[in-house]
Design a protein around this motif. Structure first.
Motif, PDB file in Angstrom:
ATOM      1  N   PHE A 165      47.726  39.665  25.350  1.00 34.39           N
ATOM      2  CA  PHE A 165      46.344  39.287  26.037  1.00 34.39           C
ATOM      3  C   PHE A 165      45.150  39.907  25.537  1.00 34.39           C
ATOM      4  N   VAL A 166      44.301  39.118  25.094  1.00 30.90           N
ATOM      5  CA  VAL A 166      42.728  39.478  24.702  1.00 30.90           C
ATOM      6  C   VAL A 166      41.993  38.911  25.704  1.00 30.90           C
ATOM      7  N   ILE A 167      41.115  39.865  26.528  1.00 30.89           N
ATOM      8  CA  ILE A 167      40.452  39.595  27.835  1.00 30.89           C
ATOM      9  C   ILE A 167      39.044  39.742  27.598  1.00 30.89           C
ATOM     10  N   PHE A 168      38.108  38.917  27.980  1.00 28.56           N
ATOM     11  CA  PHE A 168      36.773  39.067  28.211  1.00 28.56           C
ATOM     12  C   PHE A 168      36.077  38.713  29.491  1.00 28.56           C
ATOM     13  N   SER A 169      35.200  39.660  29.949  1.00 34.99           N
ATOM     14  CA  SER A 169      34.278  39.542  31.002  1.00 34.99           C
ATOM     15  C   SER A 169      33.573  38.231  30.978  1.00 34.99           C
ATOM     16  N   GLY A 170      33.299  37.571  32.111  1.00 36.04           N
ATOM     17  CA  GLY A 170      32.408  36.548  32.086  1.00 36.04           C
ATOM     18  C   GLY A 170      31.038  36.621  31.416  1.00 36.04           C
ATOM     19  N   ASP A 171      30.450  37.768  31.564  1.00 32.05           N
ATOM     20  CA  ASP A 171      29.526  38.325  30.855  1.00 32.05           C
ATOM     21  C   ASP A 171      29.346  37.987  29.492  1.00 32.05           C
ATOM     22  N   ASP A 172      30.419  37.793  28.928  1.00 34.66           N
ATOM     23  CA  ASP A 172      30.409  37.451  27.481  1.00 34.66           C
ATOM     24  C   ASP A 172      30.459  35.986  27.166  1.00 34.66           C
ATOM     25  N   THR A 173      30.366  35.303  28.140  1.00 31.08           N
ATOM     26  CA  THR A 173      30.638  33.648  27.760  1.00 31.08           C
ATOM     27  C   THR A 173      29.737  33.372  26.666  1.00 31.08           C
ATOM     28  N   ARG A 174      28.319  33.557  26.780  1.00 30.84           N
ATOM     29  CA  ARG A 174      27.453  32.992  25.624  1.00 30.84           C
ATOM     30  C   ARG A 174      28.039  33.309  24.285  1.00 30.84           C
ATOM     31  N   GLN A 175      28.782  34.312  24.131  1.00 36.40           N
ATOM     32  CA  GLN A 175      29.250  34.653  22.525  1.00 36.40           C
ATOM     33  C   GLN A 175      30.632  34.160  22.450  1.00 36.40           C
ATOM     34  N   LEU A 176      31.448  33.480  23.411  1.00 35.80           N
ATOM     35  CA  LEU A 176      32.616  32.885  23.594  1.00 35.80           C
ATOM     36  C   LEU A 176      32.940  31.649  23.051  1.00 35.80           C
ATOM     37  N   TYR A 177      31.911  30.926  22.456  1.00 31.70           N
ATOM     38  CA  TYR A 177      31.876  29.526  22.016  1.00 31.70           C
ATOM     39  C   TYR A 177      32.725  28.784  22.954  1.00 31.70           C
ATOM     40  N   PRO A 178      32.056  28.475  24.190  1.00 31.32           N
ATOM     41  CA  PRO A 178      32.621  27.621  25.114  1.00 31.32           C
ATOM     42  C   PRO A 178      32.581  26.233  24.935  1.00 31.32           C
ATOM     43  N   CYS A 179      33.472  25.455  25.213  1.00 30.37           N
ATOM     44  CA  CYS A 179      33.550  23.813  24.714  1.00 30.37           C
ATOM     45  C   CYS A 179      32.608  23.268  25.854  1.00 30.37           C
ATOM     46  N   THR A 254      38.224  34.462  47.889  1.00 32.44           N
ATOM     47  CA  THR A 254      37.726  34.379  49.321  1.00 32.44           C
ATOM     48  C   THR A 254      36.436  33.440  49.204  1.00 32.44           C
ATOM     49  N   ALA A 255      36.007  33.024  50.461  1.00 33.66           N
ATOM     50  CA  ALA A 255      34.664  32.269  50.464  1.00 33.66           C
ATOM     51  C   ALA A 255      33.560  33.044  50.131  1.00 33.66           C
ATOM     52  N   GLN A 256      33.423  34.443  50.098  1.00 35.43           N
ATOM     53  CA  GLN A 256      32.583  35.295  49.838  1.00 35.43           C
ATOM     54  C   GLN A 256      32.519  35.145  48.299  1.00 35.43           C
ATOM     55  N   GLU A 257      33.772  35.536  47.703  1.00 40.84           N
ATOM     56  CA  GLU A 257      33.794  35.499  46.329  1.00 40.84           C
ATOM     57  C   GLU A 257      33.118  33.986  45.542  1.00 40.84           C
ATOM     58  N   ILE A 258      33.654  33.028  46.208  1.00 43.07           N
ATOM     59  CA  ILE A 258      33.232  31.774  45.606  1.00 43.07           C
ATOM     60  C   ILE A 258      31.677  31.519  45.795  1.00 43.07           C
ATOM     61  N   ALA A 259      31.057  32.121  46.861  1.00 40.56           N
ATOM     62  CA  ALA A 259      29.666  32.077  46.914  1.00 40.56           C
ATOM     63  C   ALA A 259      28.771  33.062  45.851  1.00 40.56           C
ATOM     64  N   CYS A 260      29.587  33.655  45.354  1.00 39.06           N
ATOM     65  CA  CYS A 260      28.947  34.684  44.149  1.00 39.06           C
ATOM     66  C   CYS A 260      29.494  34.280  42.985  1.00 39.06           C
ATOM     67  N   VAL A 261      30.109  33.220  42.567  1.00 37.17           N
ATOM     68  CA  VAL A 261      30.606  32.792  41.108  1.00 37.17           C
ATOM     69  C   VAL A 261      29.465  33.006  40.318  1.00 37.17           C
ATOM     70  N   PRO A 262      29.685  33.501  38.973  1.00 31.12           N
ATOM     71  CA  PRO A 262      28.646  33.434  38.004  1.00 31.12           C
ATOM     72  C   PRO A 262      28.531  32.087  37.555  1.00 31.12           C
ATOM     73  N   ALA A 263      27.259  31.869  36.498  1.00 30.02           N
ATOM     74  CA  ALA A 263      26.850  30.538  36.557  1.00 30.02           C
ATOM     75  C   ALA A 263      27.885  29.735  35.672  1.00 30.02           C
ATOM     76  N   HIS A 264      28.809  30.380  34.830  1.00 25.47           N
ATOM     77  CA  HIS A 264      29.715  29.504  34.066  1.00 25.47           C
ATOM     78  C   HIS A 264      31.006  29.251  34.780  1.00 25.47           C
ATOM     79  N   MET A 265      31.331  29.624  36.009  1.00 23.45           N
ATOM     80  CA  MET A 265      32.241  29.064  36.742  1.00 23.45           C
ATOM     81  C   MET A 265      31.437  28.151  37.824  1.00 23.45           C
ATOM     82  N   ALA A 266      30.431  27.643  37.769  1.00 17.90           N
ATOM     83  CA  ALA A 266      29.868  26.906  38.722  1.00 17.90           C
ATOM     84  C   ALA A 266      30.658  25.810  38.971  1.00 17.90           C
ATOM     85  N   PHE A 267      30.831  25.415  40.340  1.00 18.72           N
ATOM     86  CA  PHE A 267      31.853  24.339  40.571  1.00 18.72           C
ATOM     87  C   PHE A 267      31.006  22.829  40.580  1.00 18.72           C
TER      88      PHE A 267
END
Length: 267
Positions: A165-179, A254-267
Motif C-alpha cells: 500500500f502507498v497512502i497519501f493524506s487528502g491534503d496531498d490531493t492537488r499533487q495526485l493528478y485526480p481524474c 459519523t454524522a459529525q465526520e461527514i459534516a467536516c469532510v474536506p473539499a475533495h470529498m464533497a458529496f
C-alpha cells in the motif's frame, strides 16, 4: 552551472501496533481519520486459512480482467467481468504472467465469523460494519488497484500472500493528478505504478508525475495476519506483490465526520 538534482520522494512507514496494546481511546486520538495504521493480532493465532477451501465456499464470485493487464478499477472503461463459479486458486496464480485476474466475492459467513471482527469493533468503537461492502479479494501477482480514495473508514485484512500500500493524506490531493470524471472516476487518480518504484526508483515516478515530489506518502508491505486501517478520503494504491487473499471491512463515517469532510470529498 550544474543542473540541480530534484529531491527524491520520501515516505514514512505505516506504524504497526499489536491489537492487545491498542485501546479504543488510543485508536480514536491517534489514528481514526488522522493516519493509517497496521494492527496485528486481530485474527486468532490458531486460525489459518486454506485458500482453496474458502474459494469453494464463495457464492456468485466475479472475476475482473484489466484491459491493460495491470490496473483494476471497477469501471467498464478499464475492466471486463465474468462469473467465476469454477475458478481455483491455481487459476489465479497461473494467470499472473499471461492475463492477471482479480476475483471478488461476498465473504462467506463462516469465514467472517473467524476474522476477529468483535475485537476490531471494540477498538474502532463501531456498532456495525458495512456488510454490503465487505468483500473477499483473491488476486494474481502484479494486480494493481490504482490510486483512489473511499468515503468510508476502511480496513483490509491480509489472509494470505502480500500486498503493498502507498497512502497519501487528502491534503496531498492537488499533487495526485485526480481524474475529472472524463478521464476517469473523480475518486481516482491518473498516476500509476507508484508502489512499484517508490522505494527503489523514485525518479521513474517523478519523470511522469513530477508533482508527487511535494507529497508525503506512507508505505507498507502487508503480511498475512496484518490489518491495515485507512481513513476516509486518504488516497491509496494497492499492489498484489504475490498471489493475495484479502478481506475488506469498511464502516460509515459519523454524522459529525461527514459534516467536516474536506473539499475533495464533497458529496
Amino acid at each position: 552551472m550544474p543542473v540541480p538534482v530534484p529531491a527524491p520522494i520520501t515516505y514514512t512507514p505505516v506504524p504497526i501496533v499489536e491489537a492487545k496494546n491498542l485501546s479504543e481511546s488510543t485508536f480514536r486520538l491517534k489514528y481514526r481519520s488522522r493516519k493509517p495504521v497496521v494492527i496485528r493480532g486481530i485474527v486468532p493465532s490458531d486460525l489459518w486459512f486454506k485458500q482453496e477451501d474458502i474459494i469453494k465456499k464463495l457464492k456468485t464470485p466475479t472475476v475482473m480482467i484489466a484491459h491493460d493487464n495491470a490496473n483494476f478499477i471497477d469501471n467498464d472503461k478499464y475492466v471486463s467481468k465474468r462469473s467465476a463459479e469454477d475458478i481455483t486458486v491455481a487459476d489465479i496464480a497461473q494467470a499472473s504472467s499471461k492475463q492477471r485476474l482479480y476475483l471478488r466475492s461476498i465473504v462467506p459467513e463462516d469465514v467472517k465469523d473467524g476474522l476477529g471482527l468483535p475485537l476490531l469493533q471494540e477498538i474502532a468503537n463501531v456498532g456495525s460494519f458495512k456488510d454490503d461492502l465487505m468483500r473477499l479479494w483473491l488476486s494474481s501477482a502484479g494486480c494493481i488497484t490504482p490510486l483512489h480514495y473511499d468515503r468510508c473508514h476502511g480496513t483490509l485484512l491480509q489472509l494470505a500472500g502480500t500486498k503493498r500500500f502507498v497512502i497519501f493524506s487528502g491534503d496531498d490531493t492537488r499533487q495526485l493528478y485526480p481524474c475529472d470524471g472524463l478521464n476517469g472516476p473523480t475518486h481516482a487518480s491518473r498516476a500509476r505504478y507508484i508502489g512499484r518504484h517508490l522505494d527503489t526508483q523514485p525518479s521513474t515516478i517523478l519523470q511522469q508525475w513530477p508533482k508527487l515530489r511535494d507529497t508525503d506518502p506512507w508505505l507498507v508491505d502487508l503480511q498475512p495476519g496484518d490489518l491495515l486501517y485507512t481513513p476516509p478520503g486518504f488516497w491509496h494504491e494497492v499492489t498484489s506483490t504475490s498471489v493475495s487473499l484479502s478481506v475488506t471491512v469498511p464502516w460509515d463515517m459519523t454524522a459529525q465526520e461527514i459534516a467536516c469532510v474536506p473539499a475533495h470529498m464533497a458529496f
